[in-house]
Motif scaffolding. Sequence first.
Motif, short mmCIF file in Angstrom:
data_model
loop_
_atom_site.label_atom_id
_atom_site.label_comp_id
_atom_site.label_asym_id
_atom_site.label_seq_id
_atom_site.Cartn_x
_atom_site.Cartn_y
_atom_site.Cartn_z
N UNK A 189 0.83 -1.21 0.00
CA UNK A 189 0.00 0.00 0.00
C UNK A 189 0.86 1.26 0.00
N UNK A 190 1.96 1.25 0.75
CA UNK A 190 2.86 2.40 0.75
C UNK A 190 3.51 2.60 -0.61
N UNK A 191 3.92 1.51 -1.24
CA UNK A 191 4.50 1.61 -2.59
C UNK A 191 3.48 2.16 -3.59
N UNK A 192 2.24 1.71 -3.48
CA UNK A 192 1.19 2.22 -4.38
C UNK A 192 0.94 3.71 -4.13
N UNK A 193 0.95 4.11 -2.87
CA UNK A 193 0.74 5.53 -2.54
C UNK A 193 1.88 6.38 -3.09
N UNK A 194 3.12 5.92 -2.93
CA UNK A 194 4.26 6.66 -3.45
C UNK A 194 4.24 6.73 -4.97
N UNK A 195 3.82 5.65 -5.61
CA UNK A 195 3.71 5.63 -7.06
C UNK A 195 2.66 6.63 -7.54
N UNK A 196 1.52 6.69 -6.85
CA UNK A 196 0.47 7.65 -7.20
C UNK A 196 0.96 9.09 -7.04
N UNK A 197 1.69 9.35 -5.94
CA UNK A 197 2.23 10.69 -5.72
C UNK A 197 3.24 11.04 -6.80
N UNK A 198 4.02 10.07 -7.22
CA UNK A 198 5.01 10.31 -8.27
C UNK A 198 4.31 10.63 -9.59
N UNK A 199 3.23 9.92 -9.89
CA UNK A 199 2.48 10.20 -11.11
C UNK A 199 1.87 11.60 -11.07
N UNK A 200 1.38 12.01 -9.90
CA UNK A 200 0.79 13.34 -9.77
C UNK A 200 1.83 14.43 -10.03
N UNK A 201 3.06 14.20 -9.54
CA UNK A 201 4.13 15.18 -9.76
C UNK A 201 4.52 15.28 -11.21
N UNK A 202 4.48 14.16 -11.93
CA UNK A 202 4.91 14.16 -13.33
C UNK A 202 3.83 14.66 -14.26
N UNK A 203 2.59 14.71 -13.81
CA UNK A 203 1.48 15.13 -14.66
C UNK A 203 1.55 16.65 -14.87
N UNK A 204 1.53 17.11 -16.10
CA UNK A 204 1.55 18.55 -16.34
C UNK A 204 0.26 19.19 -15.83
N UNK A 205 0.40 20.17 -14.96
CA UNK A 205 -0.76 20.80 -14.33
C UNK A 205 -1.20 22.08 -15.06
N UNK A 206 -0.32 22.68 -15.83
CA UNK A 206 -0.62 23.99 -16.41
C UNK A 206 -0.98 23.94 -17.88
#
Length: 84
Positions: A60-77
């Motif tokens: 679960x921690x690995x999945x949470x970290x992976x999701x956070x990593x995907x959020x950071x890489x997603x272009x927001x602007x």
Amino acid sequence: MRFKSDILPEGAIIEMVRQGAYVKVSAIDPVSKLEVSIVGDPSVGPDILKSHAIRKLDRMLRARLEDQDKQRRRPQDIPSGWDL
């Protein structure tokens, strides 16, 4: 049988509660405060039940970290069609 996790350097807080014919095992990461639970047969022994709970917490921690990593890489602007 010990499960070593590189993602849980502080270890985990383990709680085992007998509920009738089963045991509920909770594992809590003291850093992220993430908690997971499993239910198992008490005849398999506490070490195996703890190991399964820690493995689930690790996943679960690995999945949470992976999701956070995907959020950071997603272009927001990137402007949408409504912004033009």
